[in-house]
Design a protein around this motif. Structure first.
Motif, PDB file in Angstrom:
ATOM      1  N   LEU B  47       0.878  -1.167   0.000  1.00  0.00           N
ATOM      2  CA  LEU B  47       0.000   0.000   0.000  1.00  0.00           C
ATOM      3  C   LEU B  47       0.916   1.217   0.000  1.00  0.00           C
ATOM      4  CD1 LEU B  47      -2.890   1.201   0.355  1.00  0.00           C
ATOM      5  CD2 LEU B  47      -2.460   1.139   2.808  1.00  0.00           C
ATOM      6  N   VAL B  48       0.757   2.101  -0.973  1.00  0.00           N
ATOM      7  CA  VAL B  48       1.658   3.251  -1.069  1.00  0.00           C
ATOM      8  C   VAL B  48       0.861   4.556  -1.150  1.00  0.00           C
ATOM      9  CG1 VAL B  48       3.408   1.874  -2.265  1.00  0.00           C
ATOM     10  CG2 VAL B  48       1.802   3.230  -3.604  1.00  0.00           C
ATOM     11  N   ASP B  49       1.553   5.635  -0.833  1.00  0.00           N
ATOM     12  CA  ASP B  49       0.939   6.954  -0.974  1.00  0.00           C
ATOM     13  C   ASP B  49       1.714   7.707  -2.049  1.00  0.00           C
ATOM     14  OD1 ASP B  49      -0.059   9.440  -0.839  1.00  0.00           O
ATOM     15  OD2 ASP B  49       0.046   9.629   1.350  1.00  0.00           O
ATOM     16  N   ALA B  50       1.032   8.038  -3.139  1.00  0.00           N
ATOM     17  CA  ALA B  50       1.715   8.648  -4.291  1.00  0.00           C
ATOM     18  C   ALA B  50       1.392  10.130  -4.425  1.00  0.00           C
ATOM     19  CB  ALA B  50       1.331   7.892  -5.562  1.00  0.00           C
ATOM     20  N   LYS B  51       0.885  10.744  -3.342  1.00  0.00           N
ATOM     21  CA  LYS B  51       0.432  12.128  -3.542  1.00  0.00           C
ATOM     22  C   LYS B  51       1.591  13.100  -3.741  1.00  0.00           C
ATOM     23  CE  LYS B  51      -0.506  13.905   1.111  1.00  0.00           C
ATOM     24  NZ  LYS B  51      -0.409  12.643   1.892  1.00  0.00           N
ATOM     25  N   GLU B  52       2.796  12.773  -3.192  1.00  0.00           N
ATOM     26  CA  GLU B  52       3.951  13.669  -3.365  1.00  0.00           C
ATOM     27  C   GLU B  52       4.790  13.294  -4.586  1.00  0.00           C
ATOM     28  OE1 GLU B  52       4.473  16.218  -1.289  1.00  0.00           O
ATOM     29  OE2 GLU B  52       2.775  15.644  -0.011  1.00  0.00           O
ATOM     30  N   SER B  53       4.346  12.330  -5.351  1.00  0.00           N
ATOM     31  CA  SER B  53       5.165  11.825  -6.446  1.00  0.00           C
ATOM     32  C   SER B  53       5.454  12.906  -7.488  1.00  0.00           C
ATOM     33  CB  SER B  53       4.469  10.646  -7.125  1.00  0.00           C
ATOM     34  OG  SER B  53       5.192  10.266  -8.265  1.00  0.00           O
ATOM     35  N   ASP B  54       6.689  12.846  -8.051  1.00  0.00           N
ATOM     36  CA  ASP B  54       7.060  13.833  -9.068  1.00  0.00           C
ATOM     37  C   ASP B  54       6.569  13.424 -10.462  1.00  0.00           C
ATOM     38  OD1 ASP B  54       8.679  11.670  -9.371  1.00  0.00           O
ATOM     39  OD2 ASP B  54      10.576  12.775  -9.471  1.00  0.00           O
ATOM     40  N   LEU B  55       5.972  12.242 -10.545  1.00  0.00           N
ATOM     41  CA  LEU B  55       5.491  11.774 -11.848  1.00  0.00           C
ATOM     42  C   LEU B  55       3.965  11.637 -11.824  1.00  0.00           C
ATOM     43  CD1 LEU B  55       7.842   8.812 -12.893  1.00  0.00           C
ATOM     44  CD2 LEU B  55       7.735  11.087 -13.901  1.00  0.00           C
ATOM     45  N   PRO B  56       3.313  11.852 -12.976  1.00  0.00           N
ATOM     46  CA  PRO B  56       1.888  11.547 -13.035  1.00  0.00           C
ATOM     47  C   PRO B  56       1.674  10.054 -12.765  1.00  0.00           C
ATOM     48  CG  PRO B  56       2.585  12.730 -15.004  1.00  0.00           C
ATOM     49  CD  PRO B  56       3.823  12.366 -14.245  1.00  0.00           C
ATOM     50  N   PHE B  57       0.511   9.724 -12.217  1.00  0.00           N
ATOM     51  CA  PHE B  57       0.213   8.364 -11.802  1.00  0.00           C
ATOM     52  C   PHE B  57       0.450   7.341 -12.920  1.00  0.00           C
ATOM     53  CE2 PHE B  57      -2.125   4.693 -10.522  1.00  0.00           C
ATOM     54  CZ  PHE B  57      -2.152   4.718  -9.147  1.00  0.00           C
ATOM     55  N   ALA B  58      -0.066   7.665 -14.111  1.00  0.00           N
ATOM     56  CA  ALA B  58       0.011   6.707 -15.224  1.00  0.00           C
ATOM     57  C   ALA B  58       1.467   6.428 -15.609  1.00  0.00           C
ATOM     58  CB  ALA B  58      -0.769   7.231 -16.416  1.00  0.00           C
ATOM     59  N   ASP B  59       2.316   7.480 -15.556  1.00  0.00           N
ATOM     60  CA  ASP B  59       3.729   7.316 -15.919  1.00  0.00           C
ATOM     61  C   ASP B  59       4.448   6.424 -14.906  1.00  0.00           C
ATOM     62  OD1 ASP B  59       2.979   9.042 -17.798  1.00  0.00           O
ATOM     63  OD2 ASP B  59       4.292  10.698 -17.225  1.00  0.00           O
ATOM     64  N   LEU B  60       4.091   6.646 -13.649  1.00  0.00           N
ATOM     65  CA  LEU B  60       4.695   5.848 -12.583  1.00  0.00           C
ATOM     66  C   LEU B  60       4.310   4.371 -12.737  1.00  0.00           C
ATOM     67  CD1 LEU B  60       6.414   6.534 -10.114  1.00  0.00           C
ATOM     68  CD2 LEU B  60       4.311   6.774  -8.783  1.00  0.00           C
ATOM     69  N   ALA B  61       3.039   4.152 -13.048  1.00  0.00           N
ATOM     70  CA  ALA B  61       2.549   2.785 -13.243  1.00  0.00           C
ATOM     71  C   ALA B  61       3.285   2.125 -14.412  1.00  0.00           C
ATOM     72  CB  ALA B  61       1.042   2.786 -13.486  1.00  0.00           C
ATOM     73  N   GLU B  62       3.515   2.901 -15.463  1.00  0.00           N
ATOM     74  CA  GLU B  62       4.193   2.382 -16.653  1.00  0.00           C
ATOM     75  C   GLU B  62       5.653   2.038 -16.329  1.00  0.00           C
ATOM     76  OE1 GLU B  62       2.906   1.501 -19.473  1.00  0.00           O
ATOM     77  OE2 GLU B  62       4.841   0.992 -20.379  1.00  0.00           O
ATOM     78  N   LEU B  63       6.284   2.911 -15.548  1.00  0.00           N
ATOM     79  CA  LEU B  63       7.681   2.697 -15.143  1.00  0.00           C
ATOM     80  C   LEU B  63       7.826   1.397 -14.344  1.00  0.00           C
ATOM     81  CD1 LEU B  63      10.031   4.668 -15.671  1.00  0.00           C
ATOM     82  CD2 LEU B  63       9.798   5.452 -13.319  1.00  0.00           C
ATOM     83  N   LEU B  64       6.875   1.184 -13.430  1.00  0.00           N
ATOM     84  CA  LEU B  64       6.899  -0.036 -12.624  1.00  0.00           C
ATOM     85  C   LEU B  64       6.673  -1.268 -13.502  1.00  0.00           C
ATOM     86  CD1 LEU B  64       4.919   1.240  -9.539  1.00  0.00           C
ATOM     87  CD2 LEU B  64       7.183   0.188  -9.417  1.00  0.00           C
ATOM     88  N   LYS B  65       5.774  -1.119 -14.447  1.00  0.00           N
ATOM     89  CA  LYS B  65       5.471  -2.234 -15.342  1.00  0.00           C
ATOM     90  C   LYS B  65       6.728  -2.627 -16.126  1.00  0.00           C
ATOM     91  CE  LYS B  65       2.451  -3.368 -19.195  1.00  0.00           C
ATOM     92  NZ  LYS B  65       2.324  -2.663 -20.461  1.00  0.00           N
ATOM     93  N   GLN B  66       7.438  -1.592 -16.621  1.00  0.00           N
ATOM     94  CA  GLN B  66       8.664  -1.863 -17.393  1.00  0.00           C
ATOM     95  C   GLN B  66       9.740  -2.515 -16.533  1.00  0.00           C
ATOM     96  OE1 GLN B  66       9.654   1.922 -19.095  1.00  0.00           O
ATOM     97  NE2 GLN B  66       7.944   1.839 -20.547  1.00  0.00           N
ATOM     98  N   GLU B  67       9.859  -2.015 -15.296  1.00  0.00           N
ATOM     99  CA  GLU B  67      10.815  -2.598 -14.360  1.00  0.00           C
ATOM    100  C   GLU B  67      10.511  -4.083 -14.152  1.00  0.00           C
ATOM    101  OE1 GLU B  67      13.433  -1.231 -12.827  1.00  0.00           O
ATOM    102  OE2 GLU B  67      13.898  -2.911 -11.473  1.00  0.00           O
ATOM    103  N   GLY B  68       9.217  -4.391 -14.051  1.00  0.00           N
ATOM    104  CA  GLY B  68       8.785  -5.773 -13.879  1.00  0.00           C
ATOM    105  C   GLY B  68       9.122  -6.614 -15.091  1.00  0.00           C
ATOM    106  N   GLU B  69       8.843  -6.083 -16.271  1.00  0.00           N
ATOM    107  CA  GLU B  69       9.097  -6.836 -17.499  1.00  0.00           C
ATOM    108  C   GLU B  69      10.575  -7.178 -17.623  1.00  0.00           C
ATOM    109  OE1 GLU B  69       7.222  -4.344 -20.387  1.00  0.00           O
ATOM    110  OE2 GLU B  69       5.236  -5.211 -19.979  1.00  0.00           O
ATOM    111  N   ALA B  70      11.428  -6.226 -17.222  1.00  0.00           N
ATOM    112  CA  ALA B  70      12.873  -6.459 -17.303  1.00  0.00           C
ATOM    113  C   ALA B  70      13.305  -7.614 -16.392  1.00  0.00           C
ATOM    114  CB  ALA B  70      13.612  -5.180 -16.927  1.00  0.00           C
ATOM    115  N   ARG B  71      12.535  -7.849 -15.340  1.00  0.00           N
ATOM    116  CA  ARG B  71      12.867  -8.907 -14.387  1.00  0.00           C
ATOM    117  C   ARG B  71      11.969 -10.134 -14.535  1.00  0.00           C
ATOM    118  NH1 ARG B  71      15.403  -7.466  -9.527  1.00  0.00           N
ATOM    119  NH2 ARG B  71      16.446  -5.466  -9.675  1.00  0.00           N
ATOM    120  N   GLY B  72      11.129 -10.144 -15.562  1.00  0.00           N
ATOM    121  CA  GLY B  72      10.221 -11.278 -15.760  1.00  0.00           C
ATOM    122  C   GLY B  72       9.120 -11.345 -14.715  1.00  0.00           C
TER     123      GLY B  72
END
Lengths: 454, 89
Positions: B47-72
């Motif tokens: 459970l995370v709090d993203a209200k102070e994040s420097d990235l828009p929500f969708a971009d952050l989600a995409e970044l995490l998805k890519q990180e996951g793909e790189a690690r299978g």
């Protein structure tokens, strides 16, 4: 004690990942009544401008919500005021440009369908209604994303049999003009009885005159989720089956309600309704027929199918109604043959026939949907099928529809490929005995009694 | 804005470290975390709090998805509301 429930989270993710849970469509309804103009060119410009202005952020907003909530939103669509009402004010015989204006506007804003090239003729036809119906075959052949619907009957008005006869010919002509694509134009044409004004699903969506200027309607889906839930209660009584379907429908609808409210807020457009339909897709694991088979039927279409469907349809509504602040549209299980992998298999095996499908439409939404019939089926037979379907809707005070594709040059046993969500349709047999003299009578079938119901 | 990050896949060294590093780079605060490994199959829910994040929500989600793909792995970040809506009255 964690601040979340792990099983609930993993449940949701499995539903999305493995059971095809999605929001089937966010549909923006737009009134075009203020686009009427005596000059047809000016009216078309107003139509294009109003649609593109109203829906410019629709697709992007849908994609944003999809990304943030992690829930697929398959379609973003537009429905507009029945075009016969708008075009009727213009001094022109040719209504094709109105369809072209809709098409251009829809493609500019990036939606995949726009519905509302429509006429409501359950009691009678105005000159505008006649011109619109005359333009349907060309409109569906020459545009890409325009959908058309005609309401030919209602419980209050009866069935307009002149319109039914006309629609039989219109369906045939539409098939001929799109013969190179298997009669694809007919997949974008729905003939209704008791059409609803807030349906978000294509091809029958239009924005009714009782609606506001703009509205957001959402259609949820989830046959795969229901099927999966029923696999866990194999062999148990129908009480358990009904409870399981209700609980599943509740969850799916809550998700739809959340997406609808979010879309409404971001677009600054009032929320209309959530449509609680089980809409199948051709994907394996997303079939309504397979749910019925999961209840214990060897093949969809065999004896017991109507009863199974009645339970499913009712339980989906009972579960969904509490989950949404406002339910509307068609709200029921769809049984489109070409769009449902299990229906296709059942039709191909010969177990599921047109007569059984007709019986099934007595207890579910919405009608004889996406059914390919032989290309040489006479217009009068098509009209008679439409009349039968309209009669079911009229007497039972429910929406029914016919979306039939007399596939040019195809015979029983052939297959017509439409691609994408529209799937592929096995050509199904119709009765060869004629109905021409029946259809030739014309006039109206009077509205039925609302009491003495037996 | 609270969100749920889920990481599902085959267990390898450093999954939690990598995900947490990425989240902290973008000022996302981790509020709660739960993980299990069942027959080498790794499931982590945060459970995370993203209200102070420097990235828009969708971009952050995409970044995490890519990180996951790189690690299978399958990594997704979704707004908490979707889970509450579906499972709580």
């Amino acid at each position: 004690m964690p601040m979340f429930n792990k099983n609930e989270i993993l449940d949701t993710i499995r539903m999305i990942d493995q059971q095809h849970l999605d929001v089937r469509t966010i549909t923006m309804g737009i009134s075009l009544l203020d686009c009427c103009d005596p000059d047809a060119g000016a009216a078309c410009r107003k139509i294009y401008d109003k649609i593109t202005r109203s829906a410019q952020d629709l697709v992007r907003t849908g994609e944003d919500i999809e990304a943030e909530f992690g829930i697929p939103i398959v379609n973003k669509r537009i429905s507009v005021t029945p075009m016969a009402l708008v075009a009727g004010a213009s001094d022109t015989e040719d209504y094709l440009p109105f369809a072209q204006a809709m098409d251009e506007a829809a493609r500019t804003v990036g939606v995949n369908f726009i519905g509302g090239f429509s006429a409501l003729v359950q009691k009678g036809m105005t000159p505008a209604d006649r011109r619109l119906i005359a333009a349907i075959p060309q409109a569906l052949a020459q545009t890409q994303v325009v959908c058309s619907s005609v309401n030919v009957g209602s419980t209050k008005a009866g069935i307009n049999m002149d319109a039914v006869a006309l629609m039989g010919r219109t369906v045939k002509e539409t098939a001929q003009l799109t013969a190179d694509r298997g009669g694809f134009g007919c997949a974008k044409l729905v003939i209704f009885c008791n059409a609803v004004e807030d349906n978000p699903f294509m091809a029958g969506a239009f924005h009714g005159v009782g609606e506001g200027d703009r509205v957001i309607n959402v259609g949820v889906s989830g046959p795969g989720v229901v099927h999966h839930a029923l696999q866990a209660v194999k062999g148990q009584s129908f009480d358990v089956v009904a409870e399981t379907v209700k609980k599943t429908a509740f969850r799916v609808t809550r998700m739809g309600q959340l997406v609808a409210q979010e879309a409404s807020r971001r677009l600054g457009v009032p929320f209309g309704i959530v449509d609680l339909s089980l809409a199948p897709t051709p994907a394996v694991g997303d079939s309504v027929a397979r749910i019925l088979e999961e209840m214990g039927l060897e093949t969809c279409g065999t004896h017991g199918t109507t009863a199974a469907l009645a339970l499913l349809n009712d339980a989906v509504k009972k579960g969904g109604v509490m989950a949404s602040s406002s339910v509307g549209g068609l709200s029921g299980a769809f049984i489109p043959v070409s769009e449902d992998e299990g229906m296709i298999a059942a039709a191909q095996s010969g177990t599921l026939c047109l007569d059984k499908l007709e019986a099934m439409t007595c207890v579910c939404s919405v009608g004889l949907d996406m059914i390919a019939v032989p290309g040489d089926t006479p217009a009068e037979t098509i009209a008679a099928i439409i009349a039968d379907e309209a009669a079911i809707g009229m007497v039972n005070a429910k929406t029914t529809a016919a979306r039939l594709i007399p596939a040019p040059g195809k015979q029983v046993g052939d297959r017509v490929e439409f691609g994408g969500l529209l799937g592929s349709a096995p050509v199904m047999p119709v009765h060869r005995e004629g109905s021409a003299a029946f259809i030739a009578r014309g006039g109206r079938i009077p509205a039925p009694l609302q009491s003495l119901k037996n | 804005m609270r969100a749920i990050v889920t990481v599902i896949g085959k267990d390898t060294v450093g999954i939690i470290a990598a995900v947490c590093a990425l989240l902290s780079q973008h000022q996302v605060n981790v509020l709660d975390i739960s993980q299990t490994v069942l027959q080498e199959y790794f499931t982590m829910i945060m459970l995370v709090d993203a209200k102070e994040s420097d990235l828009p929500f969708a971009d952050l989600a995409e970044l995490l998805k890519q990180e996951g793909e790189a690690r299978g792995l399958s990594i997704r970040m979704q707004r908490e509301d979707i889970f509450n809506a579906m499972h709580r009255i």
